[in-house]
Design a protein around this motif. Sequence first.
Motif, PDB file in Angstrom:
ATOM      1  N   LEU A   1       3.713  -7.361  -8.252  1.00 13.11           N
ATOM      2  CA  LEU A   1       2.449  -7.219  -8.970  1.00 13.11           C
ATOM      3  C   LEU A   1       2.375  -8.131 -10.184  1.00 13.11           C
ATOM      4  N   ASP A   2       3.547  -8.510 -10.738  1.00 19.25           N
ATOM      5  CA  ASP A   2       3.547  -9.427 -11.874  1.00 19.25           C
ATOM      6  C   ASP A   2       3.087 -10.819 -11.472  1.00 19.25           C
ATOM      7  N   LEU A   3       3.186 -11.136 -10.194  1.00 14.89           N
ATOM      8  CA  LEU A   3       2.754 -12.449  -9.705  1.00 14.89           C
ATOM      9  C   LEU A   3       1.301 -12.458  -9.253  1.00 14.89           C
ATOM     10  N   VAL A   4       0.741 -11.290  -8.981  1.00  7.89           N
ATOM     11  CA  VAL A   4      -0.609 -11.186  -8.438  1.00  7.89           C
ATOM     12  C   VAL A   4      -1.632 -11.252  -9.567  1.00  7.89           C
ATOM     13  N   ALA A   5      -2.757 -11.948  -9.319  1.00 11.68           N
ATOM     14  CA  ALA A   5      -3.839 -12.006 -10.301  1.00 11.68           C
ATOM     15  C   ALA A   5      -4.335 -10.597 -10.610  1.00 11.68           C
ATOM     16  N   ALA A   6      -4.748 -10.395 -11.862  1.00 13.53           N
ATOM     17  CA  ALA A   6      -5.113  -9.047 -12.320  1.00 13.53           C
ATOM     18  C   ALA A   6      -6.208  -8.430 -11.460  1.00 13.53           C
ATOM     19  N   THR A   7      -7.187  -9.227 -11.064  1.00  8.69           N
ATOM     20  CA  THR A   7      -8.305  -8.670 -10.285  1.00  8.69           C
ATOM     21  C   THR A   7      -7.883  -8.244  -8.888  1.00  8.69           C
ATOM     22  N   ASP A   8      -6.747  -8.766  -8.397  1.00  8.72           N
ATOM     23  CA  ASP A   8      -6.300  -8.454  -7.032  1.00  8.72           C
ATOM     24  C   ASP A   8      -5.194  -7.402  -6.991  1.00  8.72           C
ATOM     25  N   ARG A   9      -4.753  -6.908  -8.148  1.00 12.05           N
ATOM     26  CA  ARG A   9      -3.646  -5.949  -8.157  1.00 12.05           C
ATOM     27  C   ARG A   9      -4.007  -4.614  -7.508  1.00 12.05           C
ATOM     28  N   PRO A  10      -5.203  -4.056  -7.744  1.00 15.73           N
ATOM     29  CA  PRO A  10      -5.529  -2.794  -7.061  1.00 15.73           C
ATOM     30  C   PRO A  10      -5.447  -2.902  -5.539  1.00 15.73           C
ATOM     31  N   ALA A  11      -5.934  -4.003  -4.987  1.00 19.64           N
ATOM     32  CA  ALA A  11      -5.871  -4.176  -3.532  1.00 19.64           C
ATOM     33  C   ALA A  11      -4.431  -4.289  -3.061  1.00 19.64           C
ATOM     34  N   THR A  12      -3.574  -4.917  -3.862  1.00 25.10           N
ATOM     35  CA  THR A  12      -2.167  -5.059  -3.489  1.00 25.10           C
ATOM     36  C   THR A  12      -1.455  -3.702  -3.529  1.00 25.10           C
ATOM     37  N   VAL A  13      -1.729  -2.922  -4.558  1.00 23.86           N
ATOM     38  CA  VAL A  13      -1.124  -1.587  -4.660  1.00 23.86           C
ATOM     39  C   VAL A  13      -1.541  -0.733  -3.466  1.00 23.86           C
ATOM     40  N   ALA A  14      -2.811  -0.775  -3.110  1.00 23.38           N
ATOM     41  CA  ALA A  14      -3.297   0.013  -1.975  1.00 23.38           C
ATOM     42  C   ALA A  14      -2.640  -0.439  -0.678  1.00 23.38           C
ATOM     43  N   ALA A  15      -2.469  -1.747  -0.499  1.00 23.09           N
ATOM     44  CA  ALA A  15      -1.851  -2.257   0.724  1.00 23.09           C
ATOM     45  C   ALA A  15      -0.395  -1.833   0.820  1.00 23.09           C
ATOM     46  N   LEU A  16       0.336  -1.872  -0.290  1.00 20.55           N
ATOM     47  CA  LEU A  16       1.737  -1.447  -0.281  1.00 20.55           C
ATOM     48  C   LEU A  16       1.859   0.044   0.030  1.00 20.55           C
ATOM     49  N   ALA A  17       0.891   0.840  -0.444  1.00 19.08           N
ATOM     50  CA  ALA A  17       0.945   2.283  -0.202  1.00 19.08           C
ATOM     51  C   ALA A  17       0.606   2.632   1.238  1.00 19.08           C
ATOM     52  N   GLU A  18      -0.205   1.798   1.883  1.00 17.30           N
ATOM     53  CA  GLU A  18      -0.675   2.109   3.231  1.00 17.30           C
ATOM     54  C   GLU A  18       0.111   1.410   4.327  1.00 17.30           C
ATOM     55  N   VAL A  19       1.111   0.597   3.968  1.00 16.78           N
ATOM     56  CA  VAL A  19       1.812  -0.185   4.979  1.00 16.78           C
ATOM     57  C   VAL A  19       2.538   0.734   5.951  1.00 16.78           C
ATOM     58  N   THR A  20       2.511   0.379   7.235  1.00 16.48           N
ATOM     59  CA  THR A  20       3.185   1.138   8.291  1.00 16.48           C
ATOM     60  C   THR A  20       4.072   0.211   9.088  1.00 16.48           C
ATOM     61  N   GLY A  21       4.825   0.803   9.970  1.00 14.22           N
ATOM     62  CA  GLY A  21       5.730   0.006  10.786  1.00 14.22           C
ATOM     63  C   GLY A  21       5.006  -0.964  11.689  1.00 14.22           C
ATOM     64  N   SER A  22       3.781  -0.642  12.056  1.00 12.93           N
ATOM     65  CA  SER A  22       3.030  -1.534  12.939  1.00 12.93           C
ATOM     66  C   SER A  22       2.351  -2.657  12.183  1.00 12.93           C
ATOM     67  N   GLY A  23       2.484  -2.656  10.852  1.00  9.88           N
ATOM     68  CA  GLY A  23       1.873  -3.704  10.071  1.00  9.88           C
ATOM     69  C   GLY A  23       0.494  -3.315   9.590  1.00  9.88           C
ATOM     70  N   ALA A  24       0.005  -4.008   8.577  1.00  6.16           N
ATOM     71  CA  ALA A  24      -1.306  -3.726   8.009  1.00  6.16           C
ATOM     72  C   ALA A  24      -2.205  -4.939   8.190  1.00  6.16           C
ATOM     73  N   THR A  25      -3.507  -4.730   8.006  1.00  3.25           N
ATOM     74  CA  THR A  25      -4.457  -5.833   8.082  1.00  3.25           C
ATOM     75  C   THR A  25      -4.162  -6.833   6.976  1.00  3.25           C
ATOM     76  N   PRO A  26      -4.046  -8.128   7.287  1.00  2.98           N
ATOM     77  CA  PRO A  26      -3.757  -9.113   6.240  1.00  2.98           C
ATOM     78  C   PRO A  26      -4.835  -9.091   5.153  1.00  2.98           C
ATOM     79  N   PHE A  27      -4.430  -9.303   3.921  1.00  3.37           N
ATOM     80  CA  PHE A  27      -5.371  -9.336   2.806  1.00  3.37           C
ATOM     81  C   PHE A  27      -5.060 -10.564   1.959  1.00  3.37           C
ATOM     82  N   GLU A  28      -6.067 -11.017   1.210  1.00  2.00           N
ATOM     83  CA  GLU A  28      -5.931 -12.235   0.425  1.00  2.00           C
ATOM     84  C   GLU A  28      -5.898 -11.896  -1.061  1.00  2.00           C
ATOM     85  N   VAL A  29      -4.989 -12.543  -1.779  1.00  8.05           N
ATOM     86  CA  VAL A  29      -4.871 -12.342  -3.221  1.00  8.05           C
ATOM     87  C   VAL A  29      -4.577 -13.699  -3.864  1.00  8.05           C
ATOM     88  N   GLY A  30      -4.744 -13.734  -5.166  1.00  4.33           N
ATOM     89  CA  GLY A  30      -4.355 -14.908  -5.934  1.00  4.33           C
ATOM     90  C   GLY A  30      -3.023 -14.670  -6.605  1.00  4.33           C
TER      91      GLY A  30
END
Length: 575
Positions: A120-149
């Motif tokens: 999260l220290d590397l992710v742009a501030a505006t994209d951190r909420p989306a990154t946190v949500a993706a990390l919380a929802e990740v499963t063994g089958s993988g998650a939908t790719p998302f874009e961040v800065g």
Amino acid sequence: MLPYIGWDMHAGTAMRMAFGMDFHAAAWDSVTAALAVWYWTLRSRFPALVRGAALFEDLRLRQAAEATLRASEQRYREIVETTSEGVVLLDGDGRIGYANDRFAGMVGRAPAELPGTSVLDLVAATDRPATVAALAEVTGSGATPFEVGLHTRDGRVVWVRIALTARAGDAGEPAGALAMVTDVTEQKSIEAQLRQVQKLDAVGQLAGGLAHDFNNLLTVIDGYAALLIAQADAAAKDDLTMIRDAAARASGLTRQLLTFSRAQTARQRVVDVAGLVGSVEVLLRRLIREDIGLLVSAGPAPSVARVDPGQLEQVLVNLAINARDAMPNGGTLTLHTDRVVLDGRRADELTAQPGDHVLITVTDTGCGMTADVAARAFEPFFTTKEQGKGTGLGLSTVYGIVTRAGGVVRVDSRPGAGTTFEIYLPATDEAPTDLPHGLEPQPLTAGTETVLLVEDDPAVRQLTERILTTAGYRVLVGVDGEHALAVASAHADIDLLVTDVVMPGMNGQQLADRLTHMRPGLPVIFTSAYTRGALTHTEEKASVAFLDKPYTAAALTQKIRSVLDAAVDVDTINV
């Protein structure tokens, strides 16, 4: 006796062979039994010896397995380190446990610096909420790719697409995630440029539509003012001249609007380049800032070339905007025109034709460019400006316009030393055809031929009919394409078609194609301020010409007379 003796010998040999075979078999069996007894005796009396042999065998197998594992790990490491994607192992708290060289290069850091860093220290501030949500929802089958800065060490933002897959520990418990990271910065930049181009295209379409209607109004205003001047007293003439002057300036603004939106069809003509550069000076002063000085000069020799004047104005505007952006702290922009002769050697260096050329030099005192940037300056979509501040099409447009005019353009730049663009256009000794006419009324060029006039705007149609009738022509009027075909069918003698290009239903090009098919050799004059791509004839010839709106009464009758006379000359030659 002899047979008896023979039998005894054979029988003895057979007995000896049989006895030998039995002896060997019995001996082997005895040895095998002795070894078996010895082995089991040793096994029962010396178990450590047996265990040592087993341990030795186990060690050998373990070493072989470790060698296989090392080879497998080496193969996977080579794959991870050479892949075009970033590979990152994250723990349950989102901290980096491992990152390959590709990912480290994306964020401008050494691979050894990354372990222990929170992603999260590397992710742009505006994209951190989306990154946190993706990390919380990740499963063994993988998650939908998302874009961040991602922030780089030097402050840039790199756009990446991340695909997460859950990782499990030795006991099957959640152990974080595997992140596959793809750099999409260039793709995002191209998408942004495409959106900008689409916006410009939409603005161009809007500007073209407005210019079409606006120039119809200017045609009427200037036309009736010119007609009234002939009958007015001195005071009224001055007032009418002011009206015509305002209409002319409005026409110039409309033409520039069409030029910038690339809505005009290229029509080359003989142009006084120095005069054109001088006339665009006022516009350039509005485009650059107050802290930038503008110097415009010209050499003593005539600088006449064949080029589309509107597109040449666009070249100057694009170069001026580039120069302005290269001088954020102010500076000087210099435009100079001259006539030069390129000898064989210099022409070869420029890949130009030897001979006389008109040279336009545009120089700024800005930040300059490196050799690598200058080499790519004319590439479409290449820009060094920040995202959203440039399309990368300005200089490529300059290159295209100059090249289509038969010229060449070169750039000379050094960091901190400014930039100079040189434009070479083949010179001509012909008289310029774009000299501005004075506002004093000019005589109409008379004629007696029959003209089919097609114009959907009632005011323009009425004015044009009056001008042509006053000049002595017989005028047939069509309000649109279908009506014009009906009028043409009812009249056998038509010497010339004068038609607007943009009309509802059938446009001017389609009408001209149908009438010239019915009446081969019929001369045509197209009139319009904006063709919307409806006109395919971009070059004038004896039987086809184009007249820009707004046009004056004198310009209209002069164009009609020249086309009719040219058609007569062609008919005479053919006879």
